[in-house]
Design a protein around this motif. Structure first.
Motif, PDB file in Angstrom:
ATOM      1  N   ARG A 135      -2.736 -11.150   2.569  1.00  0.00           N
ATOM      2  CA  ARG A 135      -4.036 -10.525   2.269  1.00  0.00           C
ATOM      3  C   ARG A 135      -4.175 -10.269   0.769  1.00  0.00           C
ATOM      4  O   ARG A 135      -5.252 -10.426   0.212  1.00  0.00           O
ATOM      5  CB  ARG A 135      -4.175  -9.212   3.055  1.00  0.00           C
ATOM      6  CG  ARG A 135      -4.317  -9.438   4.559  1.00  0.00           C
ATOM      7  CD  ARG A 135      -4.446  -8.123   5.298  1.00  0.00           C
ATOM      8  NE  ARG A 135      -5.634  -7.426   4.894  1.00  0.00           N
ATOM      9  CZ  ARG A 135      -5.736  -6.107   4.822  1.00  0.00           C
ATOM     10  NH1 ARG A 135      -4.703  -5.353   5.145  1.00  0.00           N
ATOM     11  NH2 ARG A 135      -6.856  -5.539   4.455  1.00  0.00           N
ATOM     12  N   LEU A 136      -3.087  -9.878   0.122  1.00  0.00           N
ATOM     13  CA  LEU A 136      -3.126  -9.683  -1.334  1.00  0.00           C
ATOM     14  C   LEU A 136      -3.429 -11.011  -2.031  1.00  0.00           C
ATOM     15  O   LEU A 136      -4.220 -11.071  -2.970  1.00  0.00           O
ATOM     16  CB  LEU A 136      -1.778  -9.160  -1.837  1.00  0.00           C
ATOM     17  CG  LEU A 136      -1.465  -7.679  -1.672  1.00  0.00           C
ATOM     18  CD1 LEU A 136      -0.020  -7.416  -2.060  1.00  0.00           C
ATOM     19  CD2 LEU A 136      -2.383  -6.819  -2.526  1.00  0.00           C
ATOM     20  N   ALA A 137      -2.802 -12.061  -1.499  1.00  0.00           N
ATOM     21  CA  ALA A 137      -2.889 -13.370  -2.155  1.00  0.00           C
ATOM     22  C   ALA A 137      -4.259 -14.019  -2.012  1.00  0.00           C
ATOM     23  O   ALA A 137      -4.531 -15.008  -2.693  1.00  0.00           O
ATOM     24  CB  ALA A 137      -1.811 -14.286  -1.597  1.00  0.00           C
ATOM     25  N   VAL A 138      -5.095 -13.512  -1.131  1.00  0.00           N
ATOM     26  CA  VAL A 138      -6.435 -14.119  -0.997  1.00  0.00           C
ATOM     27  C   VAL A 138      -7.536 -13.208  -1.541  1.00  0.00           C
ATOM     28  O   VAL A 138      -8.710 -13.517  -1.415  1.00  0.00           O
ATOM     29  CB  VAL A 138      -6.757 -14.504   0.479  1.00  0.00           C
ATOM     30  CG1 VAL A 138      -5.841 -15.603   0.952  1.00  0.00           C
ATOM     31  CG2 VAL A 138      -6.667 -13.302   1.399  1.00  0.00           C
ATOM     32  N   ARG A 139      -7.140 -12.093  -2.176  1.00  0.00           N
ATOM     33  CA  ARG A 139      -8.161 -11.191  -2.738  1.00  0.00           C
ATOM     34  C   ARG A 139      -8.460 -11.572  -4.192  1.00  0.00           C
ATOM     35  O   ARG A 139      -7.548 -11.517  -5.029  1.00  0.00           O
ATOM     36  CB  ARG A 139      -7.663  -9.747  -2.704  1.00  0.00           C
ATOM     37  CG  ARG A 139      -7.926  -9.069  -1.378  1.00  0.00           C
ATOM     38  CD  ARG A 139      -7.596  -7.604  -1.478  1.00  0.00           C
ATOM     39  NE  ARG A 139      -7.148  -7.143  -0.190  1.00  0.00           N
ATOM     40  CZ  ARG A 139      -6.289  -6.162  -0.003  1.00  0.00           C
ATOM     41  NH1 ARG A 139      -5.774  -5.543  -1.026  1.00  0.00           N
ATOM     42  NH2 ARG A 139      -5.951  -5.803   1.193  1.00  0.00           N
ATOM     43  N   PRO A 140      -9.690 -11.893  -4.496  1.00  0.00           N
ATOM     44  CA  PRO A 140     -10.022 -12.245  -5.881  1.00  0.00           C
ATOM     45  C   PRO A 140      -9.673 -11.130  -6.871  1.00  0.00           C
ATOM     46  O   PRO A 140      -9.169 -11.404  -7.964  1.00  0.00           O
ATOM     47  CB  PRO A 140     -11.538 -12.477  -5.832  1.00  0.00           C
ATOM     48  CG  PRO A 140     -11.840 -12.781  -4.404  1.00  0.00           C
ATOM     49  CD  PRO A 140     -10.850 -12.011  -3.603  1.00  0.00           C
ATOM     50  N   MET A 141      -9.901  -9.878  -6.465  1.00  0.00           N
ATOM     51  CA  MET A 141      -9.645  -8.771  -7.397  1.00  0.00           C
ATOM     52  C   MET A 141      -8.161  -8.723  -7.805  1.00  0.00           C
ATOM     53  O   MET A 141      -7.843  -8.443  -8.967  1.00  0.00           O
ATOM     54  CB  MET A 141     -10.044  -7.433  -6.770  1.00  0.00           C
ATOM     55  CG  MET A 141     -10.103  -6.320  -7.796  1.00  0.00           C
ATOM     56  SD  MET A 141     -10.255  -4.694  -7.076  1.00  0.00           S
ATOM     57  CE  MET A 141      -8.570  -4.291  -6.718  1.00  0.00           C
ATOM     58  N   VAL A 142      -7.302  -8.991  -6.865  1.00  0.00           N
ATOM     59  CA  VAL A 142      -5.858  -8.965  -7.153  1.00  0.00           C
ATOM     60  C   VAL A 142      -5.510 -10.052  -8.180  1.00  0.00           C
ATOM     61  O   VAL A 142      -4.755  -9.814  -9.128  1.00  0.00           O
ATOM     62  CB  VAL A 142      -5.054  -9.145  -5.838  1.00  0.00           C
ATOM     63  CG1 VAL A 142      -3.572  -9.306  -6.128  1.00  0.00           C
ATOM     64  CG2 VAL A 142      -5.288  -7.953  -4.919  1.00  0.00           C
ATOM     65  N   TRP A 143      -6.115 -11.222  -8.000  1.00  0.00           N
ATOM     66  CA  TRP A 143      -5.855 -12.332  -8.948  1.00  0.00           C
ATOM     67  C   TRP A 143      -6.415 -12.003 -10.329  1.00  0.00           C
ATOM     68  O   TRP A 143      -5.786 -12.285 -11.338  1.00  0.00           O
ATOM     69  CB  TRP A 143      -6.465 -13.630  -8.408  1.00  0.00           C
ATOM     70  CG  TRP A 143      -5.599 -14.234  -7.334  1.00  0.00           C
ATOM     71  CD1 TRP A 143      -5.819 -14.204  -5.989  1.00  0.00           C
ATOM     72  CD2 TRP A 143      -4.354 -14.913  -7.511  1.00  0.00           C
ATOM     73  NE1 TRP A 143      -4.802 -14.833  -5.312  1.00  0.00           N
ATOM     74  CE2 TRP A 143      -3.887 -15.276  -6.219  1.00  0.00           C
ATOM     75  CE3 TRP A 143      -3.581 -15.246  -8.622  1.00  0.00           C
ATOM     76  CZ2 TRP A 143      -2.698 -15.956  -6.020  1.00  0.00           C
ATOM     77  CZ3 TRP A 143      -2.396 -15.936  -8.430  1.00  0.00           C
ATOM     78  CH2 TRP A 143      -1.954 -16.285  -7.133  1.00  0.00           C
ATOM     79  N   TRP A 144      -7.604 -11.413 -10.354  1.00  0.00           N
ATOM     80  CA  TRP A 144      -8.200 -11.039 -11.642  1.00  0.00           C
ATOM     81  C   TRP A 144      -7.323 -10.031 -12.371  1.00  0.00           C
ATOM     82  O   TRP A 144      -7.077 -10.166 -13.574  1.00  0.00           O
ATOM     83  CB  TRP A 144      -9.607 -10.445 -11.433  1.00  0.00           C
ATOM     84  CG  TRP A 144     -10.674 -11.488 -11.358  1.00  0.00           C
ATOM     85  CD1 TRP A 144     -11.392 -11.862 -10.246  1.00  0.00           C
ATOM     86  CD2 TRP A 144     -11.152 -12.319 -12.429  1.00  0.00           C
ATOM     87  NE1 TRP A 144     -12.267 -12.877 -10.547  1.00  0.00           N
ATOM     88  CE2 TRP A 144     -12.148 -13.175 -11.893  1.00  0.00           C
ATOM     89  CE3 TRP A 144     -10.827 -12.439 -13.776  1.00  0.00           C
ATOM     90  CZ2 TRP A 144     -12.817 -14.117 -12.659  1.00  0.00           C
ATOM     91  CZ3 TRP A 144     -11.502 -13.385 -14.551  1.00  0.00           C
ATOM     92  CH2 TRP A 144     -12.485 -14.210 -13.990  1.00  0.00           C
ATOM     93  N   LEU A 145      -6.870  -9.019 -11.657  1.00  0.00           N
ATOM     94  CA  LEU A 145      -6.020  -7.988 -12.264  1.00  0.00           C
ATOM     95  C   LEU A 145      -4.723  -8.607 -12.790  1.00  0.00           C
ATOM     96  O   LEU A 145      -4.277  -8.301 -13.899  1.00  0.00           O
ATOM     97  CB  LEU A 145      -5.695  -6.890 -11.243  1.00  0.00           C
ATOM     98  CG  LEU A 145      -6.819  -5.916 -10.889  1.00  0.00           C
ATOM     99  CD1 LEU A 145      -6.403  -5.036  -9.711  1.00  0.00           C
ATOM    100  CD2 LEU A 145      -7.168  -5.046 -12.093  1.00  0.00           C
ATOM    101  N   THR A 146      -4.149  -9.472 -11.953  1.00  0.00           N
ATOM    102  CA  THR A 146      -2.881 -10.111 -12.340  1.00  0.00           C
ATOM    103  C   THR A 146      -3.078 -10.996 -13.570  1.00  0.00           C
ATOM    104  O   THR A 146      -2.309 -10.911 -14.541  1.00  0.00           O
ATOM    105  CB  THR A 146      -2.349 -10.957 -11.160  1.00  0.00           C
ATOM    106  OG1 THR A 146      -2.265 -10.108 -10.014  1.00  0.00           O
ATOM    107  CG2 THR A 146      -0.995 -11.556 -11.454  1.00  0.00           C
TER     108      THR A 146
END
Lengths: 251, 309
Positions: A13-24
């Protein structure tokens, strides 16, 4: 077993969240930029430093400050990554689905924590890859770098545990993130007061995160510092498990 | 605690639950055998969803005991993993996962291996007509599609007990009929089903038993077939209701107007016998039609009761 199952699902679920990728991506880009600035500054200073006995090297002037910057960014990053972990489940009603699947409160909390820790761990490895990529060309202080990495890893684990605990306490992810940020900043506040705090209030000084992080960043591994971080992680996760366990009872 | 029905698939024994300062469920006792379909009726706030959540292990009972296959849910918290499938009122799905990923995640939680998860997911995508949306994110599904995905998650591990809270929410008539057929088929295979619904027609179409909850208390629990048949009979001349009550097989008789009587029979097959008896008594009916469904009447009677202070 159920902890690993929850962790796998949460990581997906983390890996498919755009916000998580943006933050990373934003975090890594910022740190990479600062790494380049730090490196160019070091290269300018290097000829003069070479003449001084016991002068700070690449590890002191580039690698450890990079990790320290990551620690400061993590104060904001951890609450944002973890805010939905339990609060989001509660808001979406998926928490009852997890309970109905026979998953215990500890399995849910530890699984989610493990997934977040894995994500943050990968980020730490990518940050470490920057100074390590220059290892063949520089004289790295491996011991100091290992101690600093351990310190940052423990700090990240602590911040995530605090964020998960805040997420367990509410159904609003934004509220969870705010709570975690305030709590983390309070525990960080010691660095603002500097050495005055140690004189004014030794207890408060002991409680602040930088008190225990600084020695590790300098390469000193003290068991008391490790115990402090582990205690804080244990307390935060115990609170989250207790709060979630009560969900079924008081819900 | 002694169980009144041995080997029941699901048993609730004087279960109480307080939520938000109110006694939401008060001393509910009921049981479910394998292959039975229990319809749980009640107005909004009657305590149906809370009762179902407790049956599913998503909520603990304050008092009382809930056993599934003879084992206390409170003492074996991980038990629901294999034994029950639960669909809450609004299918809870992880919006960022695709339908297939959601089914796999649900299967992982239930301890299914990859092969079994893949096989069951394919079967259920076919059965519930979800093939077109299998790669779509759950957050982008319509209400009906979400409901069917939620149902697929509940059915994935082939549990012997299904707990469904208003499963036909958002389904169109065709999908609702498909759901009923699916439930009948599962019940025929020996699965015990608890079905909460507002649709009385769904209860009469699918359920073998009906329980009515009102203000947290169980007010009625009987086989659907045992519910008496109600008829509306028109006469050419005014009739004496007292006389009609004396006829064999008549449970209730009530004059709706001088030429029309509402009769409740003990057994629905006694209509012909009643007609013969009326003709023999010189009261040939000019019209016989089904009255309001007795279950609806029973439900309305119970629902209109006020709480005893």
């Amino acid at each position: 077993m159920e902890t690993l199952t929850v962790a796998r699902i949460e990581f997906r679920r983390l890996a498919v969240r755009p916000m998580v990728w943006w933050l990373t991506a934003a975090t890594l880009a910022w740190l990479a930029w600062n790494f380049i600035i730090g490196l160019s500054g070091f290269l300018k200073l290097e000829p003069r430093l070479a003449a001084l006995p016991g002068a700070p090297g690449f590890t002191d002037l580039v690698a450890v400050p990079l990790l320290a910057q990551f620690a400061q960014i993590a104060l904001l990053l951890a609450p944002l990554l973890a805010m939905s972990s339990l609060a989001g489940e509660r808001r979406n009603g998926t928490l009852s689905m997890l309970f109905a699947a026979g998953t215990g409160a500890s399995g849910i909390v530890l699984g989610k924590y493990l997934a977040l820790l894995t994500w943050m761990g990968i980020m730490l490895l990518l940050v470490l890859a920057m100074p390590l990529s220059l290892a063949p060309a520089t004289a790295l202080d491996w011991g100091k770098l290992a101690a600093a990495s351990l310190g940052i890893a423990l700090l990240l684990a602590t911040l995530l545990a605090l964020a998960v605990a805040c997420s367990a306490a509410t159904a609003q992810p934004a509220l969870a993130a705010t709570g975690a940020l305030i709590l983390s900043l309070l525990l960080w506040a010691g660095s603002l007061a500097g050495s005055d705090l140690a004189t004014a209030s030794p207890v408060l000084h002991y409680l602040t995160l930088p008190t225990h992080l600084r020695p590790l960043l300098r390469g000193w591994v003290d068991t008391r510092d490790l115990v402090y971080f582990l205690l804080l992680i244990g307390l935060a996760l115990s609170f989250a498990v207790h709060r979630l366990g009560n969900e079924r009872k008081l819900g | 605690m002694h169980s009144s029905v041995p080997h029941a698939l699901l048993q609730l024994n004087k279960v109480y639950r307080r939520r938000g300062g109110h006694d939401v469920v008060q001393g509910v006792s009921l049981s479910l055998q394998a292959g039975e379909v229990l319809g749980l009726l009640g107005v909004n706030g009657a305590g149906k969803s809370t009762t179902l959540m407790m049956m599913a292990g998503a909520l603990a009972a304050d008092r009382g005991q809930i056993t599934v296959q003879g084992r206390n849910l409170a003492e074996v918290p991980g038990q629901p993993r294999q034994t029950l499938g639960y669909l809450p009122e609004h299918a809870p799905l992880w919006n960022e996962l695709s339908v297939t990923e959601q089914l796999h995640a649900s299967g992982q939680l239930r301890g299914l291996n990859l092969r079994r998860r893949t096989q069951r997911s394919r079967q259920l995508l076919d059965t519930l007509h979800l093939n077109d949306v299998e790669t779509r994110l759950c957050g982008q599904l319509s209400l009906g599609q979400r409901q069917r995905v939620g149902l697929a998650c509940a059915l994935l591990h082939e549990p012997p007990l299904l707990i469904l809270d208003e499963p036909s929410n958002g389904l169109d008539p065709l999908q609702a009929e498909m759901l009923r057929n699916l439930l009948r088929e599962r019940a025929a295979a020996g699965v015990g089903i608890v079905l909460s619904t507002h649709l009385l027609s769904e209860v009469t179409a699918v359920c073998t038993r009906v329980a009515i909850l009102h203000e947290g208390r169980l007010q009625h629990d009987a086989a659907v077939a045992a519910t008496p048949q109600a008829l509306r009979i028109g006469f050419a001349i005014p009739v004496d209701v007292t006389y009609l009550k004396t006829l064999q097989g008549v449970r209730e008789a009530e004059a709706e107007d001088p030429l029309q009587v509402r009769i409740v029979l003990e057994d629905p097959t006694q209509v012909a016998a009643l007609t013969r008896a009326l003709v023999a008594a010189g009261l040939p009916p000019v019209r016989i039609e089904p009255a309001s469904p007795p279950l609806a009447r029973l439900f309305l009677d119970i629902a209109s009761r006020r709480a005893v202070a």
